[in-house]
Design an enzyme around this catalytic site. Structure first.
Site, short mmCIF file in Angstrom:
data_model
loop_
_atom_site.label_atom_id
_atom_site.label_comp_id
_atom_site.label_asym_id
_atom_site.label_seq_id
_atom_site.Cartn_x
_atom_site.Cartn_y
_atom_site.Cartn_z
CB CYS A 187 -6.63 -0.57 5.38
SG CYS A 187 -4.77 -0.92 5.12
CD GLU A 212 -2.03 4.23 2.97
OE1 GLU A 212 -1.89 3.56 2.22
OE2 GLU A 212 -3.16 4.25 3.48
CB CYS A 227 -2.18 1.80 6.20
SG CYS A 227 -1.61 1.02 4.68
CG HIS A 278 -1.87 -0.83 1.12
ND1 HIS A 278 -3.13 -1.12 1.93
CD2 HIS A 278 -2.13 -2.13 0.53
CE1 HIS A 278 -3.78 -1.88 1.78
NE2 HIS A 278 -3.38 -2.53 1.04
#
Length: 150
Positions: free
Chosen positions: A84, A56, A87, A54
């Protein structure tokens, strides 16, 4: 931030690059206390064949490597979508000072939706949280991406 580009503009540019690669358009940027960009990234889940790639996570990893420390205590994270659970946990572990995000994510978000990770009493670190930054542009990027996929 040094220069004229806002941190969210950098994150949105990363999201657009991710979309061009067929990735869900999410972008993130880590900014230090002086306003310098330490790292930025877009989603690379499909490209890297990695469910943890992801934006992040990638930006946090790069910023931590650049600083040679796992703790980014004087840094802020700007991301185009509410993080999410994975993260959000990484944000807490990195000791990010402030989290700024664009669009809210009622389905997958874990900051102001779902488990609301930063409200859990067992969490050791809670960043300041600012949602809805350039929300319209971030949300439209996501809507357009998924609309084109249907």
């Amino acid at each position: 931030m040094s220069g004229v580009t806002s941190p969210m503009a950098v994150a949105l540019a990363e999201a657009e690059k991710a979309a061009a690669q067929g990735e869900t358009p999410v972008g993130a940027v880590v900014i230090d206390a002086a306003g310098n960009v330490l790292a930025s990234a877009g989603n690379r889940v499909e490209q890297d064949h990695d469910p943890t790639a992801h934006a992040e996570i990638l930006a946090l990893r790069a910023a931590a490597a650049r600083r040679a420390t796992a703790r980014l205590v004087d840094c802020d994270l700007w991301v185009t979508l509410e993080p999410c659970a994975m993260c959000a946990a990484a944000i807490a572990l990195a000791r990010i000072r402030r989290l700024y995000f664009g669009a809210w994510d009622p389905k997958g978000g874990a900051v102001e939706h779902g488990p609301r990770l930063f409200t859990q009493p067992t969490l050791h670190h809670r960043p300041e949280i600012y949602g809805g930054i350039d929300e319209r542009r971030a949300a439209e990027l996501l809507r357009g991406f998924f609309r084109d996929r249907r």
